[in-house]
Design an enzyme around this catalytic site. Structure first.
Site, PDB file in Angstrom:
ATOM      1  CB  SER A 254      -0.958   0.160   1.276  1.00  0.00           C
ATOM      2  OG  SER A 254      -1.332   1.469   1.596  1.00  0.00           O
ATOM      3  CE  LYS A 255       0.237   4.371  -5.744  1.00  0.00           C
ATOM      4  NZ  LYS A 255      -0.213   5.222  -6.588  1.00  0.00           N
ATOM      5  NE  ARG A 256      -4.132   3.853   3.357  1.00  0.00           N
ATOM      6  CZ  ARG A 256      -4.611   3.449   2.266  1.00  0.00           C
ATOM      7  NH1 ARG A 256      -4.604   4.582   1.369  1.00  0.00           N
ATOM      8  NH2 ARG A 256      -5.465   2.339   2.282  1.00  0.00           N
ATOM      9  CG  ASP A 257       3.896  -0.798   4.269  1.00  0.00           C
ATOM     10  OD1 ASP A 257       4.473  -0.411   5.186  1.00  0.00           O
ATOM     11  OD2 ASP A 257       3.976  -2.026   3.856  1.00  0.00           O
ATOM     12  CD  GLN A 262       4.825   1.431  -0.899  1.00  0.00           C
ATOM     13  OE1 GLN A 262       3.967   1.443  -1.975  1.00  0.00           O
ATOM     14  NE2 GLN A 262       4.276   1.419   0.320  1.00  0.00           N
TER      15      GLN A 262
END
Length: 486
Positions: A254-257, A262
């Site tokens: 996830s881009k929020r990880d 990333q």
């Protein structure tokens, strides 16, 4: 393969180049080059509200940084342009009209509030929400009346009833969808903009795509796309859906990880080598034959086989990336690594923004000292910290080394040799240490460890002779004197 190979990477300019999108671009690029085909970059920018300033530029900049080249796009042209979707709106409207003329599409005048009300009613009945077909069979009089009311219309595709759509996926094998799982869907929105699943089919057909290799999150889009191919009498491309990239806990990336960096831009800023990133990303969901994992771009082009795309999720192993980049760093030209590393020391305030010739030479030597240890160029800041301290911090274990009986004699002898030396270079230091060994009888750890602790505060480190030279005569003499007095 008898058909001309044409594949594409089609980013939306809604953000910077993400690791997952970079993988899609890389696999398509390698597939095209492996088979002597064409690699096309197409910009899918019809979601205007989500487009971000600089997103398009970032995509192109960091594909080039990775070493990806393309044959057709907005910057190099080609025979099948325009390559930006917002410049192809008339083309989409033409084919939408064609579908209406064939009876495969219709105008829909439903308002958003009416559609929402219908969705709520379906959910209350325990049904899967989908378009109820309200405008499917409107008469000419109905059209005239609704338009007279000032209603705007979208264009919906008329989904066939009770149909199965099957395709053979390069990665997943045979996949079948049932048409009844979706309602009549919008192909042209009320603002005249084509929706993704319609525009992508028109583009792929007109640009003669032979294969569509993309992430498995697009599998569900394939049903609607196959409907359009069939309705217009077109042969669909060969599809291949790559598995997801997951983190080390096997959860979808996830881009929020925040546990994983990333975006390709960030790896550039951290000081990773593009060829290492290229190599690493290709191994996310694809495996070569044999055990070797370090390949040049040219080698990967020669061995890339889409049939070896993994059916299991690709684990983003951060430690593996660091290790691989370290291998590339070790082999790289020292001047290149210095050019990448010195700005990090400047940004950290360790070095001035403008370096004299002498300072630049010193900084290059410092980076070279640590080159084998660096996982990325930014590591130099922490690795070389001892060279920028005014005072040493010596822990208890290191202090115990300085407390050994022979240490004052060893340090005093080395201090005398270096103070009297006419030159300050590695050979001078080596010679001085040999002389101290002969005079004091100290050798091995008994000689080198107390000297290292006295001058650096550390029990272990890089080459001692180089370390002494880079610390400088004044600093080394002062610290040896302090060690004698301790």
């Amino acid at each position: 393969m008898t058909k001309d190979i044409r594949v594409r990477y089609a980013p939306s300019p809604t953000g910077h180049l993400h690791i997952g999108n970079a993988r899609t671009a890389l696999f398509n690029y390698l597939f095209a080059r492996r088979h002597g085909g064409k690699f096309i970059v197409r910009i899918e920018d019809t979601d205007v509200k989500r487009n971000v300033a600089g997103g398009e530029e970032s995509q192109f900049k960091y594909m080039k940084w990775l070493g990806i080249e393309w044959d057709e796009s907005i910057d190099v042209g080609g025979d099948f342009g325009p390559y930006r979707q917002t410049e192809r709106l008339e083309t989409y409207r033409k084919y939408a009209q064609d579908l209406m003329d064939r009876g495969h599409a219709f105008k829909c005048y439903c308002t958003e509030s009416e559609l929402e009300k219908e969705r709520d009613a379906q959910m209350e009945r325990g049904e899967t929400p989908k378009y109820a077909g309200t405008c499917r069979h409107l008469t000419a009089d109905d059209h005239a009346r609704l338009e007279a009311e000032g209603r705007e219309s979208s264009i919906r595709f008329l989904v066939p009833v009770g149909r199965s759509y099957t395709f053979d996926d390069v990665v997943k094998g045979e996949i079948t969808f049932e048409s009844d799982t979706t309602g009549d869907w919008v192909i042209i929105k009320k603002d005249g903009i084509a929706t993704y699943n319609f525009a992508v089919v028109v583009d792929d057909y007109e640009m003669k795509m032979s294969h569509v290799l993309r992430g498995e999150d697009h599998i569900t889009n394939t049903l609607r796309q196959l409907m359009i191919y069939e309705a217009l009498g077109w042969e669909p491309p060969i599809f291949g859906h790559m598995t997801l990239i997951v983190n080390e806990n096997r959860k979808k990336l996830s881009k929020r990880d925040e546990s994983i960096v990333q975006f390709i831009e960030q790896y550039d800023q951290l000081g990773y080598l593009p060829e290492a990133m290229f190599n690493f990303i290709v191994l996310l969901g694809w495996s070569p034959e044999g055990e070797e994992e370090m390949f040049s771009r040219e080698e990967l082009i020669q061995i890339f086989d889409a049939n070896r795309l993994s059916k299991s999720p690709a684990v983003f192993d951060t430690n593996k990336l660091k290790h691989l980049n370290n291998l590339y760093m070790k082999k790289a030209d020292p001047d290149r690594i210095a050019d990448m590393s010195i700005p990090h020391l400047q940004k950290a305030g360790k070095l001035p923004e403008s370096l004299s010739e002498e300072q630049a030479a010193w900084a290059k030597a410092l980076v070279k000292l640590y080159q084998e240890q660096m996982n990325c160029a930014s590591d130099i800041v922490e690795l070389s910290d001892l060279f920028f301290r005014d005072e040493l911090v010596i822990d208890e274990e290191a202090q115990a080394v300085l407390s050994e009986e022979q240490v004052p004699t060893v340090l005093a002898a080395l201090h005398g040799k270096l103070e009297a030396a006419s030159a300050w270079d590695v050979e001078t230091v080596k010679g001085a240490l040999k002389e101290v060994q002969k005079e004091t009888g100290a050798k091995g750890k008994g000689l080198f460890m107390p000297v290292r602790v006295a001058v650096s505060g550390q029990m272990h480190g890089r080459d001692l002779n180089e370390t002494i030279i880079l610390l400088g005569r004044e600093t080394v003499l002062k610290r040896l004197q302090n060690g004698v007095s301790a």
